[in-house]
Write an enzyme that holds these catalytic residues in place. Structure first.
Site, PDB file in Angstrom:
ATOM      1  CG  HIS A   7      -1.806   1.112   1.389  1.00 18.94           C
ATOM      2  ND1 HIS A   7      -1.810   1.936   2.490  1.00 18.94           N
ATOM      3  CD2 HIS A   7      -2.774   1.587   0.567  1.00 18.94           C
ATOM      4  CE1 HIS A   7      -2.753   2.844   2.357  1.00 18.94           C
ATOM      5  NE2 HIS A   7      -3.348   2.656   1.193  1.00 18.94           N
ATOM      6  NE  ARG A   8      -1.699   5.849   1.348  1.00 17.85           N
ATOM      7  CZ  ARG A   8      -2.169   6.637   2.296  1.00 17.85           C
ATOM      8  NH1 ARG A   8      -1.349   7.442   2.938  1.00 17.85           N
ATOM      9  NH2 ARG A   8      -3.452   6.643   2.611  1.00 17.85           N
ATOM     10  CD  GLU A  34      -3.053   2.019  -3.137  1.00 19.58           C
ATOM     11  OE1 GLU A  34      -4.038   2.732  -3.330  1.00 19.58           O
ATOM     12  OE2 GLU A  34      -2.058   2.440  -2.485  1.00 19.58           O
ATOM     13  CG  ASP A  36      -2.788   6.767  -3.547  1.00 20.46           C
ATOM     14  OD1 ASP A  36      -3.880   6.204  -3.561  1.00 20.46           O
ATOM     15  OD2 ASP A  36      -1.920   6.583  -2.653  1.00 20.46           O
ATOM     16  CG  HIS A  49      -3.038   9.461  -0.284  1.00 23.17           C
ATOM     17  ND1 HIS A  49      -3.802  10.327   0.465  1.00 23.17           N
ATOM     18  CD2 HIS A  49      -3.728   8.293  -0.310  1.00 23.17           C
ATOM     19  CE1 HIS A  49      -4.892   9.704   0.875  1.00 23.17           C
ATOM     20  NE2 HIS A  49      -4.875   8.469   0.422  1.00 23.17           N
ATOM     21  CD  GLU A 109      -7.243   5.346  -4.339  1.00 22.42           C
ATOM     22  OE1 GLU A 109      -6.470   4.801  -3.524  1.00 22.42           O
ATOM     23  OE2 GLU A 109      -8.166   6.093  -4.005  1.00 22.42           O
ATOM     24  CE  LYS A 111      -6.095   8.457  -3.022  1.00 20.23           C
ATOM     25  NZ  LYS A 111      -7.132   7.898  -2.154  1.00 20.23           N
ATOM     26  CG  ASP A 229       0.147   0.567   5.572  1.00 23.70           C
ATOM     27  OD1 ASP A 229      -0.156   0.971   4.440  1.00 23.70           O
ATOM     28  OD2 ASP A 229      -0.483   0.866   6.616  1.00 23.70           O
TER      29      ASP A 229
HETATM   30  O1  G3P Z   1      -6.429   1.163  -2.506  1.00 20.38           O
HETATM   31  C1  G3P Z   1      -6.956   1.203  -1.266  1.00 20.38           C
HETATM   32  C2  G3P Z   1      -6.568   2.383  -0.447  1.00 20.38           C
HETATM   33  O2  G3P Z   1      -5.348   2.871  -0.883  1.00 20.38           O
HETATM   34  C3  G3P Z   1      -7.599   3.472  -0.470  1.00 20.38           C
HETATM   35  O3  G3P Z   1      -7.388   4.412   0.518  1.00 20.38           O
HETATM   36  O4  G3P Z   1      -6.717   6.626   1.301  1.00 20.38           O
HETATM   37  O5  G3P Z   1      -5.061   4.800   1.284  1.00 20.38           O
HETATM   38  O6  G3P Z   1      -5.812   5.816  -0.838  1.00 20.38           O
HETATM   39  P1  G3P Z   1      -6.191   5.456   0.570  1.00 20.38           P
HETATM   40 CA    CA Z   2      -4.706   4.503  -2.359  1.00 22.86          CA
END
Ligand code: G3P
Ligand code: CA
Length: 242
Positions: A7-8, A34, A36, A49, A109, A111, A229
């Site tokens: 995640h990120r 993942e 953004d 993000h 993702e 945004k 994470d």
């Molecule tokens: O992809 C899921 C998650 O990343 C969505 O929430 O705020 O971390 O971008 P956020």
């Molecule tokens: Ca995200």
């Protein structure tokens, strides 16, 4: 077997959404990333993000009002005092170039829920095609109108709606918008809905799953992927389970 998506990037230990976090995630054994994306005033797709650069960099301002050149002068790793070098905000193209050197999958993702970023979908598709990455990309968003637009432009690229709340029979909804899967916010007790989605042929990649017990439950039910994470910790749990 359940895939592990960072995640990120490896955001538990490295500055989120930076090349450093992506490279470390790959080294840690993540199957996917993942990340953004937002869009600059000069139409560049950048990996960050928030709509503003204030939280994650030493700069200030809205990305939609800044050029790529202006953005690149700031440090997205400034909170990590031990890092020897400046860690700039990456472009999506930079990530794609690096992906030519490995097999990692990438969940982008979009945004574009706060600002629409007209033309963002077209630009992301053009980059995916330029680097021939269609089979290694999943596009997600909380903006499901954008996902439908994306699907109509490029039905061969997988999309998945982000679901922050539980909805009734999400696999039927996913099908209605041309998606091949769902990315739900993880809630304990929703495994039954995930199982039904999987049984109906849809990918399920819950976010953001960091607790060992939850990771174990999702591995045990052979969920498509988890978004976490700490990919290293998840890899360790996966190895122990085998
Ligand atoms: O992809 C899921 C998650 O990343 C969505 O929430 O705020 O971390 O971008 P956020
Ligand atoms: Ca995200």
């Amino acid at each position: 077997m359940t895939q592990i998506f960072a995640h990120r990037g490896y955001s538990a230990l490295y500055p989120e959404n930076t090349m450093l976090a992506f490279k470390e995630a790959e080294k840690a054994g993540a199957d996917g990333l993942e990340l953004d994306v937002q869009m600059t005033i000069d139409g560049e797709i950048v990996v960050i993000h928030d709509e503003k650069i204030d939280r994650t960099t030493n700069g200030t301002g809205l990305i939609k009002n800044l050029s790529l050149k202006e953005l690149r002068q700031y440090n997205a790793g400034y909170k990590f005092k031990n890092l020897p070098e400046k860690t700039p905000i990456p472009t999506l193209e930079e990530v794609f170039k690096w992906m030519q050197t490995n097999q990692i999958v990438c969940n982008i993702e979009l945004k574009n829920g706060v600002y629409r970023y007209e033309g963002m979908e077209e630009k992301v598709i053009a980059l995916i095609e330029k680097y021939q990455l269609a089979k290694r990309i999943i596009v997600s968003s909380f903006n499901h109108y954008s996902l439908v637009h994306f699907y109509r432009l490029a039905p061969h690229i997988e999309t998945a709606p982000l679901l922050s709340e539980s909805i009734y029979m999400p696999w039927i909804y996913a099908k209605a918008i041309g998606a091949k899967g769902i990315h739900p916010k993880y809630y304990r007790g929703m495994e039954d809905i995930y199982a039904q989605s999987l049984a109906n042929g849809f990918a399920v990649r819950p976010y953001t799953v960091n607790k060992e017990a939850a990771i174990k439950r999702l591995f045990a039910m052979n969920c498509t992927a988890i978004i976490t994470d700490d990919p290293k910790a998840a890899v360790k749990i996966k190895q122990m389970a085998q």
